[in-house]
Design an enzyme around this catalytic site. Structure first.
Site, PDB file in Angstrom:
ATOM      1  N   ASP A 162      48.111  36.502  38.339  1.00 35.29           N
ATOM      2  CA  ASP A 162      48.254  37.953  38.454  1.00 35.29           C
ATOM      3  C   ASP A 162      49.491  38.397  37.671  1.00 35.29           C
ATOM      4  O   ASP A 162      50.522  37.725  37.710  1.00 35.29           O
ATOM      5  CB  ASP A 162      48.400  38.332  39.936  1.00 35.29           C
ATOM      6  CG  ASP A 162      48.212  39.811  40.180  1.00 35.29           C
ATOM      7  OD1 ASP A 162      49.043  40.605  39.688  1.00 35.29           O
ATOM      8  OD2 ASP A 162      47.252  40.187  40.870  1.00 35.29           O
ATOM      9  N   HIS A 213      37.241  40.175  42.801  1.00 39.57           N
ATOM     10  CA  HIS A 213      38.277  39.178  42.550  1.00 39.57           C
ATOM     11  C   HIS A 213      38.901  38.758  43.863  1.00 39.57           C
ATOM     12  O   HIS A 213      39.129  39.567  44.747  1.00 39.57           O
ATOM     13  CB  HIS A 213      39.333  39.677  41.559  1.00 39.57           C
ATOM     14  CG  HIS A 213      39.953  40.994  41.884  1.00 39.57           C
ATOM     15  ND1 HIS A 213      39.286  42.198  41.725  1.00 39.57           N
ATOM     16  CD2 HIS A 213      41.190  41.304  42.350  1.00 39.57           C
ATOM     17  CE1 HIS A 213      40.090  43.189  42.085  1.00 39.57           C
ATOM     18  NE2 HIS A 213      41.250  42.675  42.474  1.00 39.57           N
ATOM     19  N   LEU A 214      39.118  37.462  43.977  1.00 44.70           N
ATOM     20  CA  LEU A 214      39.814  36.903  45.126  1.00 44.70           C
ATOM     21  C   LEU A 214      41.258  36.654  44.718  1.00 44.70           C
ATOM     22  O   LEU A 214      41.518  36.071  43.667  1.00 44.70           O
ATOM     23  CB  LEU A 214      39.183  35.579  45.566  1.00 44.70           C
ATOM     24  CG  LEU A 214      37.708  35.571  45.937  1.00 44.70           C
ATOM     25  CD1 LEU A 214      37.315  34.178  46.431  1.00 44.70           C
ATOM     26  CD2 LEU A 214      37.389  36.608  46.979  1.00 44.70           C
ATOM     27  N   HIS A 215      42.181  37.111  45.549  1.00 42.49           N
ATOM     28  CA  HIS A 215      43.593  36.824  45.348  1.00 42.49           C
ATOM     29  C   HIS A 215      43.905  35.543  46.116  1.00 42.49           C
ATOM     30  O   HIS A 215      43.664  35.480  47.324  1.00 42.49           O
ATOM     31  CB  HIS A 215      44.473  37.939  45.933  1.00 42.49           C
ATOM     32  CG  HIS A 215      44.296  39.274  45.296  1.00 42.49           C
ATOM     33  ND1 HIS A 215      45.192  39.782  44.396  1.00 42.49           N
ATOM     34  CD2 HIS A 215      43.335  40.219  45.461  1.00 42.49           C
ATOM     35  CE1 HIS A 215      44.804  40.985  44.027  1.00 42.49           C
ATOM     36  NE2 HIS A 215      43.672  41.272  44.657  1.00 42.49           N
TER      37      HIS A 215
END
Length: 119
Positions: A30, A105-107
């Site tokens: 990120d 989206h997966l964080h």
């Protein structure tokens, strides 16, 4: 989708700090990390949110979740077969939840204590 930020990253039009990739999944750091480790895991194929992906391709959703765990292992957030020290996986759906890019989206967050409740 030509105007999707994440689709453009997958296509190589926008640079990304890629940490993991398969034929259907893409993971990158990120640009505004909220923890020492903050990686986004996405399907390469465009799906707006987790509900859309679950409806369209449940197997791909499973691949995205598996990739999130692979990233956690790779980044040292867990040991193989273990849960220590740990990590958090977050996905936001819709503007009230904080979704800022309309591509699921997966964080993957870790590397520090993560309190509850979040934000």
């Amino acid at each position: 989708m030509s105007d999707c930020l994440f689709c453009r990253m997958v296509a190589g039009e926008i640079p990304a700090d890629v940490v993991h990739q398969t034929d259907r999944v893409f993971a990158f750091r990120d640009i505004k990390p909220q923890a020492p480790t903050h990686v986004l895991v996405i399907p390469k194929e465009h799906h707006r949110n987790i509900g859309a992906l679950a409806a369209a391709d449940p197997a791909l959703l499973g691949e995205v979740v598996s990739a999130a765990h692979a990233v956690a292992l790779q980044e040292g957030l867990v040991t193989d077969g273990g849960i220590e020290p740990g990590y958090r996986v977050v996905t936001n759906t819709g503007p009230m939840a904080g979704q800022s890019v309309d591509h699921i989206h997966l964080h993957v967050l870790g590397g520090r204590g993560l309190g509850w409740p979040p934000g």
